[in-house]
Motif scaffolding. Structure first.
Motif, mmCIF file in Angstrom:
data_model
loop_
_atom_site.group_PDB
_atom_site.id
_atom_site.type_symbol
_atom_site.label_atom_id
_atom_site.label_comp_id
_atom_site.label_asym_id
_atom_site.label_seq_id
_atom_site.Cartn_x
_atom_site.Cartn_y
_atom_site.Cartn_z
ATOM 1 N N GLY A 12 -7.802 -3.634 -19.961
ATOM 2 C CA GLY A 12 -8.969 -2.836 -19.612
ATOM 3 C C GLY A 12 -8.887 -2.203 -18.233
ATOM 4 O O GLY A 12 -7.980 -2.476 -17.447
ATOM 5 N N VAL A 13 -9.859 -1.351 -17.946
ATOM 6 C CA VAL A 13 -9.840 -0.567 -16.718
ATOM 7 C C VAL A 13 -10.005 -1.436 -15.474
ATOM 8 O O VAL A 13 -9.539 -1.069 -14.385
ATOM 9 C CB VAL A 13 -10.922 0.532 -16.774
ATOM 10 N N ARG A 14 -10.641 -2.588 -15.596
ATOM 11 C CA ARG A 14 -10.806 -3.465 -14.419
ATOM 12 C C ARG A 14 -9.458 -3.884 -13.847
ATOM 13 O O ARG A 14 -9.298 -4.048 -12.631
ATOM 14 C CB ARG A 14 -11.615 -4.705 -14.794
ATOM 15 N N ALA A 15 -8.466 -4.056 -14.709
ATOM 16 C CA ALA A 15 -7.134 -4.435 -14.241
ATOM 17 C C ALA A 15 -6.539 -3.335 -13.379
ATOM 18 O O ALA A 15 -5.843 -3.605 -12.390
ATOM 19 C CB ALA A 15 -6.228 -4.730 -15.426
ATOM 20 N N LEU A 16 -6.793 -2.080 -13.735
ATOM 21 C CA LEU A 16 -6.311 -0.956 -12.927
ATOM 22 C C LEU A 16 -6.936 -0.980 -11.543
ATOM 23 O O LEU A 16 -6.256 -0.752 -10.536
ATOM 24 C CB LEU A 16 -6.636 0.364 -13.626
ATOM 25 N N LEU A 17 -8.227 -1.271 -11.475
ATOM 26 C CA LEU A 17 -8.912 -1.295 -10.183
ATOM 27 C C LEU A 17 -8.330 -2.371 -9.269
ATOM 28 O O LEU A 17 -8.127 -2.153 -8.078
ATOM 29 C CB LEU A 17 -10.408 -1.523 -10.387
ATOM 30 N N VAL A 18 -8.050 -3.544 -9.828
ATOM 31 C CA VAL A 18 -7.479 -4.626 -9.028
ATOM 32 C C VAL A 18 -6.061 -4.268 -8.585
ATOM 33 O O VAL A 18 -5.671 -4.484 -7.439
ATOM 34 C CB VAL A 18 -7.497 -5.945 -9.818
ATOM 35 N N SER B 242 -6.101 -1.798 -5.767
ATOM 36 C CA SER B 242 -6.517 -2.389 -4.493
ATOM 37 C C SER B 242 -5.374 -3.165 -3.856
ATOM 38 O O SER B 242 -5.248 -3.214 -2.624
ATOM 39 C CB SER B 242 -7.738 -3.288 -4.696
ATOM 40 N N TYR B 243 -4.517 -3.775 -4.686
ATOM 41 C CA TYR B 243 -3.351 -4.492 -4.156
ATOM 42 C C TYR B 243 -2.427 -3.522 -3.432
ATOM 43 O O TYR B 243 -1.982 -3.777 -2.307
ATOM 44 C CB TYR B 243 -2.612 -5.203 -5.285
ATOM 45 N N ILE B 244 -2.116 -2.396 -4.074
ATOM 46 C CA ILE B 244 -1.242 -1.397 -3.462
ATOM 47 C C ILE B 244 -1.879 -0.829 -2.206
ATOM 48 O O ILE B 244 -1.232 -0.710 -1.152
ATOM 49 C CB ILE B 244 -0.940 -0.263 -4.454
ATOM 50 N N TYR C 298 7.467 -2.419 -9.091
ATOM 51 C CA TYR C 298 7.500 -1.186 -8.322
ATOM 52 C C TYR C 298 6.173 -0.970 -7.589
ATOM 53 O O TYR C 298 5.104 -0.970 -8.207
ATOM 54 C CB TYR C 298 7.816 -0.004 -9.223
ATOM 55 N N LEU C 299 6.258 -0.782 -6.269
ATOM 56 C CA LEU C 299 5.071 -0.636 -5.428
ATOM 57 C C LEU C 299 4.801 0.805 -5.021
ATOM 58 O O LEU C 299 3.654 1.174 -4.753
ATOM 59 C CB LEU C 299 5.223 -1.479 -4.157
ATOM 60 N N ALA C 300 5.841 1.620 -4.925
ATOM 61 C CA ALA C 300 5.675 3.016 -4.503
ATOM 62 C C ALA C 300 6.844 3.826 -5.033
ATOM 63 O O ALA C 300 7.959 3.321 -5.164
ATOM 64 C CB ALA C 300 5.604 3.121 -2.981
ATOM 65 N N THR C 301 6.591 5.091 -5.325
ATOM 66 C CA THR C 301 7.611 5.984 -5.868
ATOM 67 C C THR C 301 7.453 7.377 -5.272
ATOM 68 O O THR C 301 6.332 7.840 -5.057
ATOM 69 C CB THR C 301 7.482 6.076 -7.409
ATOM 70 N N ARG C 302 8.581 8.003 -4.989
ATOM 71 C CA ARG C 302 8.616 9.417 -4.623
ATOM 72 C C ARG C 302 9.501 10.113 -5.654
ATOM 73 O O ARG C 302 10.671 9.779 -5.776
ATOM 74 C CB ARG C 302 9.177 9.627 -3.215
ATOM 75 N N GLN C 303 8.954 11.064 -6.392
ATOM 76 C CA GLN C 303 9.689 11.682 -7.479
ATOM 77 C C GLN C 303 10.724 12.684 -6.976
ATOM 78 O O GLN C 303 10.568 13.297 -5.921
ATOM 79 C CB GLN C 303 8.726 12.375 -8.438
ATOM 80 N N SER C 304 11.784 12.844 -7.762
ATOM 81 C CA SER C 304 12.854 13.776 -7.442
ATOM 82 C C SER C 304 12.329 15.201 -7.360
ATOM 83 O O SER C 304 11.379 15.578 -8.048
ATOM 84 C CB SER C 304 13.941 13.692 -8.517
ATOM 85 N N GLN C 305 12.973 16.009 -6.516
ATOM 86 C CA GLN C 305 12.622 17.421 -6.411
ATOM 87 C C GLN C 305 13.339 18.255 -7.469
ATOM 88 O O GLN C 305 13.113 19.455 -7.578
ATOM 89 C CB GLN C 305 12.972 17.942 -5.012
ATOM 90 N N HIS C 306 14.206 17.626 -8.246
ATOM 91 C CA HIS C 306 14.944 18.323 -9.285
ATOM 92 C C HIS C 306 14.193 18.239 -10.604
ATOM 93 O O HIS C 306 13.390 17.339 -10.827
ATOM 94 C CB HIS C 306 16.343 17.720 -9.451
ATOM 95 N N TYR C 307 14.501 19.149 -11.503
ATOM 96 C CA TYR C 307 13.815 19.164 -12.797
ATOM 97 C C TYR C 307 14.146 17.911 -13.607
ATOM 98 O O TYR C 307 13.278 17.300 -14.212
ATOM 99 C CB TYR C 307 14.213 20.414 -13.579
#
Length: 265
Positions: free
Chosen positions: A81-87, A90-92, A128-137
């Motif tokens: 459920g959506v409550r898990a997303l909220l928690v 908040s951790y991140i 995975y805590l953080a991601t920066r996506q590639s600038q390539h297609y």
């Protein structure tokens, strides 16, 4: 995918009484749904967790009412459920390492133009805590919060290399589940790989997690053994020897910057 055997449970918690047992079951249910996207029948969930069907049903209904579990229109299938997303968010948002690493991750992504990840070791997995996506297609996709086996990722191997061989043997099963044909399946072979990682200072995932993708990882040494690592993922088709050297240099520079950024932690 539902698993056929009951989920592991901490034995000490079961001895603590009904309230603690209920709390343990609640957490195990949420972890079950978090690891299996989509909706699942009561029978699927019961087979995986092994609880009595009547008490499982009541617990699921309570979690639905509180927003931690969702159900579809028939009320017979369940999912996270959506409550898990909220928690999780908040951790991140509150994590000091994620905040301290932001500028370095941005710079590493700009310097390499490839996908960058920050992840944390959790048992035998990395999260995975953080991601920066590639600038390539052509770009690999890994979402924040995803869990992968440490033995098949550059992030995980960089972190495992900061542990002793004996600690690695205790942490991982002797037989490792492969994600691709290139993945380690034997813990002793993995340990040999970890020896090489310690010597050169960085790890390589040679299509062990995703076919066609090569990843380079390096641990952040603000703790020993390390808890967090950063990686750069590159499609094999775009990887030349010169580009590989540039990525390694950029990772070492990022490690130095992250060491300074996390020195107060």
């Amino acid at each position: 995918m539902a698993q056929s055997s009951p989920l592991p449970r901490p034995g000490a918690a079961d001895a603590g009484g009904a309230q603690v047992k209920s709390a343990v079951r609640t957490v195990e249910l949420l972890e079950y749904f978090a690891g299996r996207p989509g909706m699942h029948s009561l029978a699927e969930v019961q087979e995986a967790v092994g609880y009595p069907k009547s008490s499982l049903y009541m617990l699921l209904r309570t979690l639905v009412e509180l927003g931690w579990v969702e159900t579809e229109s028939t009320g017979t299938r369940y999912g996270i459920g959506v409550r898990a997303l909220l928690v999780g968010t908040s951790y991140i948002d509150g994590d000091e390492v994620v905040a301290a690493a932001k500028a370095t991750l941005d710079r590493l992504a700009d310097d390499t133009t490839e996908t960058i990840h920050l992840a944390r070791l959790d048992g035998a997995d990395v999260i995975y805590l953080a991601t920066r996506q590639s600038q390539h297609y052509l770009r690999p996709f890994t979402r924040v919060g995803r869990r992968l086996p440490a033995h098949s990722t550059s992030l995980g191997k960089a972190l495992l290399a900061t542990y002793t061989d004996e600690e690695v043997r205790k942490l991982l099963p002797a037989r490792l589940e492969p994600l691709t044909e290139h993945s380690h399946t034997d813990v002793e072979a993995l340990i040999e790989d970890l020896h090489a990682i310690r010597e050169r200072g960085y790890s390589v995932d040679a299509e062990e997690n995703t076919v066609g993708l090569r990843c380079f990882g390096i641990a952040i040494p603000y703790r020993n053994p390390a808890r967090d690592a950063v990686s750069c993922s590159v499609p094999v088709a775009r990887l030349t020897p010169g580009r590989e050297q540039m990525i390694r240099d950029a990772l070492f520079d990022a490690r130095d910057r992250l060491t300074l950024a996390t020195r107060h932690l």
